[in-house]
Write an enzyme that holds these catalytic residues in place. Structure first.
Site: not given
Ligand SMILES: Cc1cc2nc3c(=O)[nH]c(=O)nc-3n(C[C@H](O)[C@H](O)[C@H](O)COP(=O)(O)OP(=O)(O)OC[C@H]3O[C@@H](n4cnc5c(N)ncnc54)[C@H](O)[C@@H]3O)c2cc1C
Length: 398
Positions: A295, A217, A34-35, A108
Protein backbone atom coordinates in the site's frame (compact mmCIF):
# COMPACT_ATOMS: atom_id res chain seq x y z
CA UNK A 1 27.50 -6.98 -3.23
CA UNK A 2 28.09 -9.14 -0.14
CA UNK A 3 26.13 -12.41 -0.34
CA UNK A 4 24.10 -11.34 2.70
CA UNK A 5 23.20 -7.66 2.62
CA UNK A 6 21.22 -6.28 5.54
CA UNK A 7 17.72 -5.25 4.46
CA UNK A 8 15.64 -2.85 6.57
CA UNK A 9 11.87 -3.11 6.23
CA UNK A 10 9.59 -0.41 7.68
CA UNK A 11 6.29 -2.08 8.65
CA UNK A 12 5.40 -5.59 9.83
CA UNK A 13 2.09 -5.76 7.93
CA UNK A 14 1.20 -8.35 5.31
CA UNK A 15 3.68 -7.01 2.73
CA UNK A 16 6.54 -6.31 5.14
CA UNK A 17 6.41 -9.75 6.76
CA UNK A 18 6.13 -11.55 3.41
CA UNK A 19 9.13 -9.64 2.09
CA UNK A 20 11.03 -10.43 5.29
CA UNK A 21 10.30 -14.13 4.92
CA UNK A 22 11.18 -14.24 1.22
CA UNK A 23 14.51 -12.57 2.03
CA UNK A 24 15.32 -14.64 5.13
CA UNK A 25 14.69 -17.79 3.09
CA UNK A 26 17.31 -16.53 0.61
CA UNK A 27 19.89 -15.95 3.33
CA UNK A 28 19.51 -12.19 3.85
CA UNK A 29 19.76 -10.48 7.20
CA UNK A 30 16.52 -8.57 7.75
CA UNK A 31 15.38 -6.00 10.33
CA UNK A 32 11.66 -5.25 10.35
CA UNK A 33 10.88 -1.96 12.10
CA UNK A 34 7.24 -1.81 13.24
CA UNK A 35 5.51 1.14 14.89
CA UNK A 36 3.09 -0.96 16.99
CA UNK A 37 4.01 -1.84 20.59
CA UNK A 38 2.55 -5.29 20.06
CA UNK A 39 1.24 -7.15 17.04
CA UNK A 40 -2.35 -7.86 18.07
CA UNK A 41 -5.27 -9.44 16.22
CA UNK A 42 -6.63 -6.68 14.02
CA UNK A 43 -8.64 -6.33 10.81
CA UNK A 44 -11.27 -8.50 9.20
CA UNK A 45 -11.29 -10.50 5.96
CA UNK A 46 -8.93 -10.40 3.00
CA UNK A 47 -9.33 -12.24 -0.28
CA UNK A 48 -6.29 -13.97 -1.74
CA UNK A 49 -6.55 -14.84 -5.41
CA UNK A 50 -4.30 -17.32 -7.28
CA UNK A 51 -1.65 -14.65 -7.96
CA UNK A 52 -1.26 -13.89 -4.23
CA UNK A 53 -1.57 -17.56 -3.29
CA UNK A 54 1.41 -18.38 -5.56
CA UNK A 55 3.54 -15.94 -3.55
CA UNK A 56 2.53 -17.46 -0.21
CA UNK A 57 2.86 -21.05 -1.41
CA UNK A 58 6.38 -20.35 -2.71
CA UNK A 59 7.29 -19.65 0.93
CA UNK A 60 5.93 -23.00 2.12
CA UNK A 61 2.82 -21.64 3.85
CA UNK A 62 0.10 -23.65 2.10
CA UNK A 63 -0.62 -26.15 4.90
CA UNK A 64 -0.79 -23.50 7.63
CA UNK A 65 -3.09 -21.34 5.53
CA UNK A 66 -5.33 -24.20 4.51
CA UNK A 67 -6.11 -24.88 8.18
CA UNK A 68 -7.83 -21.48 8.52
CA UNK A 69 -8.86 -20.34 5.07
CA UNK A 70 -12.17 -20.72 3.28
CA UNK A 71 -12.05 -21.80 -0.33
CA UNK A 72 -15.32 -20.66 -1.88
CA UNK A 73 -17.06 -22.48 -4.71
CA UNK A 74 -17.50 -19.19 -6.54
CA UNK A 75 -18.73 -15.63 -6.46
CA UNK A 76 -22.20 -14.28 -7.07
CA UNK A 77 -23.74 -10.95 -7.91
CA UNK A 78 -27.00 -10.09 -6.12
CA UNK A 79 -29.37 -7.22 -6.71
CA UNK A 80 -29.68 -4.82 -3.77
CA UNK A 81 -33.50 -4.77 -3.81
CA UNK A 82 -34.94 -8.11 -4.96
CA UNK A 83 -31.95 -10.29 -4.09
CA UNK A 84 -31.97 -11.76 -7.62
CA UNK A 85 -28.73 -13.72 -8.07
CA UNK A 86 -26.28 -14.13 -10.98
CA UNK A 87 -23.02 -16.05 -11.17
CA UNK A 88 -19.93 -13.79 -11.22
CA UNK A 89 -17.33 -16.54 -11.66
CA UNK A 90 -16.53 -20.06 -10.47
CA UNK A 91 -13.68 -20.56 -8.04
CA UNK A 92 -12.69 -23.71 -6.12
CA UNK A 93 -11.37 -26.32 -8.57
CA UNK A 94 -11.78 -23.88 -11.48
CA UNK A 95 -9.27 -21.43 -9.98
CA UNK A 96 -6.77 -24.23 -9.33
CA UNK A 97 -7.11 -25.59 -12.88
CA UNK A 98 -7.21 -22.31 -14.73
CA UNK A 99 -4.74 -20.24 -12.70
CA UNK A 100 -2.66 -22.90 -10.98
CA UNK A 101 -3.62 -22.00 -7.39
CA UNK A 102 -6.73 -21.59 -5.25
CA UNK A 103 -8.66 -18.43 -4.48
CA UNK A 104 -9.18 -18.23 -0.75
CA UNK A 105 -10.69 -15.95 1.85
CA UNK A 106 -9.00 -15.49 5.20
CA UNK A 107 -9.12 -13.39 8.36
CA UNK A 108 -6.33 -10.81 8.05
CA UNK A 109 -5.23 -11.64 11.59
CA UNK A 110 -4.86 -15.35 10.68
CA UNK A 111 -2.71 -14.54 7.64
CA UNK A 112 -0.69 -12.05 9.68
CA UNK A 113 -0.18 -14.53 12.54
CA UNK A 114 1.03 -17.27 10.17
CA UNK A 115 3.56 -14.91 8.58
CA UNK A 116 4.68 -13.62 11.96
CA UNK A 117 5.19 -17.08 13.47
CA UNK A 118 7.27 -18.25 10.52
CA UNK A 119 9.40 -15.09 10.44
CA UNK A 120 9.99 -15.28 14.20
CA UNK A 121 10.89 -18.96 14.02
CA UNK A 122 13.36 -18.35 11.20
CA UNK A 123 14.91 -15.14 12.60
CA UNK A 124 13.90 -14.52 16.23
CA UNK A 125 15.50 -11.06 16.39
CA UNK A 126 14.30 -9.76 13.03
CA UNK A 127 11.26 -7.80 14.24
CA UNK A 128 11.75 -4.67 16.29
CA UNK A 129 8.50 -3.29 17.77
CA UNK A 130 7.69 0.23 18.97
CA UNK A 131 9.86 1.66 16.21
CA UNK A 132 8.08 4.22 14.04
CA UNK A 133 10.21 5.08 11.04
CA UNK A 134 10.16 8.83 10.47
CA UNK A 135 12.75 9.16 7.71
CA UNK A 136 16.11 7.98 6.42
CA UNK A 137 19.53 9.08 5.25
CA UNK A 138 21.33 7.33 2.42
CA UNK A 139 24.83 7.40 0.93
CA UNK A 140 26.39 5.52 -1.98
CA UNK A 141 27.24 2.64 0.36
CA UNK A 142 24.31 2.35 2.77
CA UNK A 143 21.08 3.64 4.25
CA UNK A 144 20.07 4.56 7.80
CA UNK A 145 16.45 4.36 8.93
CA UNK A 146 15.64 7.01 11.51
CA UNK A 147 12.88 6.23 14.00
CA UNK A 148 10.73 8.78 15.77
CA UNK A 149 12.47 8.12 19.10
CA UNK A 150 15.81 8.97 17.50
CA UNK A 151 17.02 5.37 17.02
CA UNK A 152 19.14 4.94 13.88
CA UNK A 153 19.37 1.55 12.19
CA UNK A 154 21.88 0.97 9.41
CA UNK A 155 21.47 -1.35 6.47
CA UNK A 156 22.09 -1.84 2.75
CA UNK A 157 18.51 -1.14 1.61
CA UNK A 158 15.31 0.28 3.11
CA UNK A 159 11.92 -1.06 2.02
CA UNK A 160 8.97 1.16 2.97
CA UNK A 161 6.20 -1.36 3.66
CA UNK A 162 4.53 1.03 6.06
CA UNK A 163 1.07 1.07 4.54
CA UNK A 164 -1.22 3.61 2.98
CA UNK A 165 0.02 6.55 5.11
CA UNK A 166 3.69 5.65 4.50
CA UNK A 167 6.28 7.89 6.14
CA UNK A 168 9.01 6.42 3.92
CA UNK A 169 7.00 7.46 0.84
CA UNK A 170 6.57 10.97 2.28
CA UNK A 171 10.32 11.18 2.90
CA UNK A 172 11.01 10.08 -0.70
CA UNK A 173 8.46 12.13 -2.60
CA UNK A 174 6.44 14.31 -0.20
CA UNK A 175 2.79 13.89 0.66
CA UNK A 176 0.86 11.91 -1.98
CA UNK A 177 -2.29 13.76 -3.08
CA UNK A 178 -5.47 11.87 -2.13
CA UNK A 179 -9.03 12.61 -3.16
CA UNK A 180 -12.04 11.60 -1.10
CA UNK A 181 -14.11 9.33 -3.37
CA UNK A 182 -17.41 10.20 -1.70
CA UNK A 183 -17.56 6.57 -0.53
CA UNK A 184 -17.20 4.92 2.83
CA UNK A 185 -17.26 1.26 3.81
CA UNK A 186 -18.91 -0.31 6.82
CA UNK A 187 -17.00 -3.46 7.67
CA UNK A 188 -16.97 -6.14 10.29
CA UNK A 189 -17.34 -9.80 11.12
CA UNK A 190 -20.52 -11.78 11.67
CA UNK A 191 -20.52 -15.10 13.57
CA UNK A 192 -21.77 -17.56 10.97
CA UNK A 193 -24.05 -19.26 13.50
CA UNK A 194 -25.97 -15.99 14.00
CA UNK A 195 -27.19 -16.11 10.39
CA UNK A 196 -30.15 -18.12 9.12
CA UNK A 197 -29.04 -21.49 7.67
CA UNK A 198 -29.76 -20.42 4.07
CA UNK A 199 -27.26 -17.56 4.40
CA UNK A 200 -24.44 -19.72 5.80
CA UNK A 201 -23.01 -20.40 2.34
CA UNK A 202 -19.37 -20.76 1.34
CA UNK A 203 -19.56 -18.35 -1.58
CA UNK A 204 -18.46 -14.78 -2.05
CA UNK A 205 -21.33 -12.36 -2.71
CA UNK A 206 -21.34 -8.87 -4.21
CA UNK A 207 -24.64 -7.07 -3.69
CA UNK A 208 -24.81 -4.23 -6.22
CA UNK A 209 -27.08 -1.21 -6.11
CA UNK A 210 -27.37 2.43 -7.09
CA UNK A 211 -24.89 4.32 -4.90
CA UNK A 212 -23.64 1.33 -2.94
CA UNK A 213 -22.50 -2.28 -2.85
CA UNK A 214 -22.09 -4.90 -0.15
CA UNK A 215 -19.50 -7.67 -0.29
CA UNK A 216 -19.54 -10.68 2.04
CA UNK A 217 -17.57 -13.88 2.21
CA UNK A 218 -16.70 -16.55 4.77
CA UNK A 219 -13.41 -16.63 6.69
CA UNK A 220 -11.80 -18.61 9.55
CA UNK A 221 -12.84 -22.03 8.28
CA UNK A 222 -16.41 -20.81 7.67
CA UNK A 223 -17.08 -19.76 11.27
CA UNK A 224 -17.21 -16.04 10.45
CA UNK A 225 -18.72 -14.02 7.62
CA UNK A 226 -16.73 -10.94 6.64
CA UNK A 227 -18.98 -8.05 5.57
CA UNK A 228 -18.07 -4.80 3.82
CA UNK A 229 -20.79 -2.39 2.76
CA UNK A 230 -19.71 0.56 0.60
CA UNK A 231 -22.03 3.52 0.32
CA UNK A 232 -21.86 7.04 -1.11
CA UNK A 233 -21.43 9.29 1.88
CA UNK A 234 -20.20 12.81 2.12
CA UNK A 235 -19.60 13.25 5.82
CA UNK A 236 -17.09 10.57 6.81
CA UNK A 237 -13.51 11.19 5.67
CA UNK A 238 -11.32 9.25 8.10
CA UNK A 239 -9.22 6.64 6.32
CA UNK A 240 -8.74 4.16 9.13
CA UNK A 241 -9.04 0.46 9.93
CA UNK A 242 -9.95 1.04 13.56
CA UNK A 243 -12.67 3.76 13.73
CA UNK A 244 -15.87 2.33 15.17
CA UNK A 245 -19.47 3.20 14.31
CA UNK A 246 -22.81 1.81 15.46
CA UNK A 247 -25.16 -0.82 14.04
CA UNK A 248 -27.91 1.75 13.83
CA UNK A 249 -25.81 4.14 11.74
CA UNK A 250 -24.85 1.30 9.42
CA UNK A 251 -28.44 0.14 8.97
CA UNK A 252 -29.55 3.70 8.25
CA UNK A 253 -27.07 3.87 5.39
CA UNK A 254 -28.80 1.03 3.52
CA UNK A 255 -32.50 2.00 3.45
CA UNK A 256 -34.63 -0.19 1.21
CA UNK A 257 -31.89 -2.81 0.73
CA UNK A 258 -32.81 -6.48 0.80
CA UNK A 259 -33.60 -8.01 4.20
CA UNK A 260 -30.59 -10.34 3.87
CA UNK A 261 -28.30 -7.28 3.79
CA UNK A 262 -29.97 -5.91 6.92
CA UNK A 263 -29.61 -9.30 8.63
CA UNK A 264 -25.89 -9.22 7.91
CA UNK A 265 -25.46 -5.67 9.18
CA UNK A 266 -27.51 -6.34 12.32
CA UNK A 267 -25.20 -9.24 13.22
CA UNK A 268 -21.84 -7.48 12.73
CA UNK A 269 -20.05 -7.74 16.07
CA UNK A 270 -18.25 -4.39 15.85
CA UNK A 271 -19.01 -2.15 12.86
CA UNK A 272 -15.97 -0.17 11.66
CA UNK A 273 -16.14 2.77 9.26
CA UNK A 274 -13.51 3.44 6.65
CA UNK A 275 -13.53 6.40 4.24
CA UNK A 276 -12.24 5.57 0.77
CA UNK A 277 -9.58 7.89 -0.64
CA UNK A 278 -8.34 7.57 -4.21
CA UNK A 279 -4.77 8.18 -5.34
CA UNK A 280 -3.22 8.26 -8.79
CA UNK A 281 -0.50 5.61 -9.26
CA UNK A 282 3.03 6.92 -8.60
CA UNK A 283 5.30 7.26 -11.64
CA UNK A 284 8.21 5.90 -9.63
CA UNK A 285 8.78 4.70 -6.07
CA UNK A 286 12.52 3.99 -5.77
CA UNK A 287 15.47 6.28 -5.12
CA UNK A 288 18.86 4.65 -4.72
CA UNK A 289 18.72 2.19 -1.81
CA UNK A 290 15.17 3.03 -0.78
CA UNK A 291 11.99 1.63 -2.30
CA UNK A 292 8.33 1.05 -1.41
CA UNK A 293 6.14 -2.03 -1.30
CA UNK A 294 2.41 -2.79 -0.93
CA UNK A 295 0.00 0.00 0.00
CA UNK A 296 2.90 2.39 0.50
CA UNK A 297 3.77 2.07 -3.20
CA UNK A 298 0.34 1.70 -4.79
CA UNK A 299 -2.59 2.35 -2.47
CA UNK A 300 -5.81 1.15 -4.08
CA UNK A 301 -9.54 1.15 -3.64
CA UNK A 302 -10.71 -2.31 -2.57
CA UNK A 303 -13.00 -2.94 -5.58
CA UNK A 304 -10.67 -5.48 -7.23
CA UNK A 305 -9.73 -7.09 -3.88
CA UNK A 306 -6.06 -6.82 -4.88
CA UNK A 307 -4.43 -4.64 -2.17
CA UNK A 308 -3.06 -7.57 -0.17
CA UNK A 309 -2.35 -9.58 -3.34
CA UNK A 310 -0.23 -6.78 -4.79
CA UNK A 311 1.75 -6.60 -1.54
CA UNK A 312 2.38 -10.37 -1.66
CA UNK A 313 3.44 -10.21 -5.31
CA UNK A 314 5.74 -7.24 -4.59
CA UNK A 315 7.43 -9.11 -1.74
CA UNK A 316 8.37 -12.13 -3.82
CA UNK A 317 9.44 -10.12 -6.88
CA UNK A 318 11.56 -7.83 -4.69
CA UNK A 319 13.37 -10.77 -3.10
CA UNK A 320 13.99 -12.30 -6.52
CA UNK A 321 15.41 -9.02 -7.83
CA UNK A 322 17.79 -8.64 -4.86
CA UNK A 323 19.00 -12.15 -5.61
CA UNK A 324 19.32 -11.58 -9.33
CA UNK A 325 21.28 -8.30 -9.35
CA UNK A 326 24.76 -7.62 -8.01
CA UNK A 327 24.03 -4.15 -6.84
CA UNK A 328 21.28 -2.98 -4.41
CA UNK A 329 20.12 0.16 -6.30
CA UNK A 330 20.00 -1.81 -9.59
CA UNK A 331 17.98 -4.56 -7.89
CA UNK A 332 15.48 -2.08 -6.42
CA UNK A 333 15.12 -0.35 -9.77
CA UNK A 334 14.51 -3.70 -11.52
CA UNK A 335 11.87 -4.54 -8.90
CA UNK A 336 10.06 -1.26 -9.48
CA UNK A 337 10.18 -1.75 -13.24
CA UNK A 338 8.82 -5.29 -12.96
CA UNK A 339 5.90 -4.07 -10.84
CA UNK A 340 4.97 -0.54 -11.97
CA UNK A 341 2.76 -1.21 -14.96
CA UNK A 342 0.80 -4.08 -13.44
CA UNK A 343 0.09 -2.31 -10.15
CA UNK A 344 -1.00 0.91 -11.93
CA UNK A 345 -3.37 -1.14 -14.09
CA UNK A 346 -4.83 -2.82 -11.00
CA UNK A 347 -5.37 0.50 -9.22
CA UNK A 348 -7.23 1.82 -12.31
CA UNK A 349 -9.28 -1.38 -12.63
CA UNK A 350 -10.43 -0.94 -9.01
CA UNK A 351 -11.52 2.63 -9.79
CA UNK A 352 -13.50 1.34 -12.79
CA UNK A 353 -15.22 -1.32 -10.67
CA UNK A 354 -16.43 1.33 -8.23
CA UNK A 355 -18.55 2.86 -11.02
CA UNK A 356 -19.72 -0.57 -12.15
CA UNK A 357 -20.85 -1.76 -8.71
CA UNK A 358 -22.79 1.43 -7.92
CA UNK A 359 -24.31 2.16 -11.29
CA UNK A 360 -27.56 4.17 -11.34
CA UNK A 361 -28.91 1.63 -13.89
CA UNK A 362 -29.25 -0.79 -10.95
CA UNK A 363 -32.05 1.30 -9.46
CA UNK A 364 -34.99 -0.68 -10.84
CA UNK A 365 -35.22 -4.44 -11.28
CA UNK A 366 -35.72 -4.47 -15.05
CA UNK A 367 -32.89 -2.03 -15.84
CA UNK A 368 -30.72 -3.87 -13.35
CA UNK A 369 -31.20 -7.25 -15.03
CA UNK A 370 -30.18 -5.74 -18.38
CA UNK A 371 -27.18 -4.01 -16.81
CA UNK A 372 -25.98 -7.13 -14.99
CA UNK A 373 -26.43 -9.32 -18.10
CA UNK A 374 -24.25 -6.93 -20.09
CA UNK A 375 -21.63 -5.94 -17.52
CA UNK A 376 -21.08 -9.36 -15.97
CA UNK A 377 -21.30 -11.40 -19.15
CA UNK A 378 -18.83 -14.30 -18.96
CA UNK A 379 -16.51 -13.02 -21.69
CA UNK A 380 -16.31 -9.56 -20.10
CA UNK A 381 -15.63 -10.99 -16.66
CA UNK A 382 -12.80 -13.13 -18.05
CA UNK A 383 -11.33 -10.11 -19.76
CA UNK A 384 -11.45 -8.14 -16.51
CA UNK A 385 -10.00 -10.83 -14.23
CA UNK A 386 -7.94 -13.42 -16.15
CA UNK A 387 -4.86 -11.20 -16.45
CA UNK A 388 -5.05 -10.52 -12.71
CA UNK A 389 -5.23 -14.14 -11.58
CA UNK A 390 -2.88 -15.59 -14.24
CA UNK A 391 0.14 -13.58 -13.05
CA UNK A 392 2.71 -15.62 -11.17
CA UNK A 393 5.20 -13.56 -9.10
CA UNK A 394 7.45 -16.59 -8.77
CA UNK A 395 8.13 -16.89 -12.49
CA UNK A 396 7.40 -13.45 -13.95
CA UNK A 397 10.45 -11.92 -15.67
CA UNK A 398 12.61 -9.67 -13.47
C1 LIG B 1 -4.66 -2.52 11.37
C2 LIG B 1 -4.96 -2.92 9.96
C3 LIG B 1 -6.14 -3.62 9.69
C4 LIG B 1 -6.44 -3.97 8.37
N1 LIG B 1 -7.61 -4.63 8.13
C5 LIG B 1 -7.89 -5.01 6.87
C6 LIG B 1 -9.08 -5.73 6.61
O1 LIG B 1 -9.87 -6.01 7.50
N2 LIG B 1 -9.34 -6.08 5.32
C7 LIG B 1 -8.49 -5.77 4.31
O2 LIG B 1 -8.75 -6.13 3.14
N3 LIG B 1 -7.36 -5.10 4.53
C8 LIG B 1 -7.04 -4.71 5.79
N4 LIG B 1 -5.90 -4.00 6.01
C9 LIG B 1 -5.09 -3.58 4.87
C10 LIG B 1 -4.32 -4.66 4.25
O3 LIG B 1 -3.62 -5.42 5.22
C11 LIG B 1 -3.35 -4.01 3.30
O4 LIG B 1 -4.06 -3.20 2.41
C12 LIG B 1 -2.62 -4.98 2.45
O5 LIG B 1 -2.42 -6.19 3.07
C13 LIG B 1 -1.30 -4.39 1.99
O6 LIG B 1 -0.33 -4.63 3.01
P1 LIG B 1 0.82 -3.66 3.41
O7 LIG B 1 1.84 -4.53 4.06
O8 LIG B 1 1.24 -2.80 2.30
O9 LIG B 1 0.19 -2.69 4.50
P2 LIG B 1 -0.40 -3.01 5.92
O10 LIG B 1 -0.86 -4.41 6.04
O11 LIG B 1 -1.34 -1.89 6.17
O12 LIG B 1 0.85 -2.89 6.91
C14 LIG B 1 1.54 -1.70 7.19
C15 LIG B 1 2.32 -1.90 8.49
O13 LIG B 1 3.22 -0.81 8.67
C16 LIG B 1 3.13 -0.36 10.00
N5 LIG B 1 3.55 1.05 9.97
C17 LIG B 1 2.84 2.11 9.51
N6 LIG B 1 3.59 3.22 9.58
C18 LIG B 1 4.79 2.85 10.10
C19 LIG B 1 5.98 3.56 10.39
N7 LIG B 1 6.10 4.88 10.15
N8 LIG B 1 7.02 2.88 10.90
C20 LIG B 1 6.94 1.53 11.14
N9 LIG B 1 5.82 0.83 10.89
C21 LIG B 1 4.77 1.48 10.36
C22 LIG B 1 1.68 -0.60 10.38
O14 LIG B 1 1.49 -0.64 11.77
C23 LIG B 1 1.43 -1.96 9.72
O15 LIG B 1 1.82 -3.00 10.54
C24 LIG B 1 -5.56 -3.61 7.31
C25 LIG B 1 -4.37 -2.93 7.58
C26 LIG B 1 -4.05 -2.60 8.91
C27 LIG B 1 -2.75 -1.89 9.22
Amino acid sequence: MSPHPHILIAGAGIGGLTAALALIRRGYRVSVLEQARELAEIGAGVQISANGAQALFSLGLEAALEAVWCEPAGKEIRLWSTGETWKLFDLGAVSRQRYGAPYFMIHRADLHRILLDVVQAAAPDAIRLNCRVAGFEQTASGVTAICEDGARIEGDALIGADGVHSRVRNALFGQMPAQFTGLMIWRGLVPMESLPQRMQRLVGTNWVGPGGHVVHYPVRGGTLMNVGGAIEHDDWRVESWTERGTTEEALNDFPGWNEDVHTLIRNIEVPYKWALLGREPLERWTIGRVTLLGDAAHPTLPMMAQGANMALEDAVVLARCLDAYDDVPAALQAYEEARRERTARLVRAANDNAGRFHNPALGNAEGAARYVDTEWQEAKVKQRYDWVFEYDPVTTAV
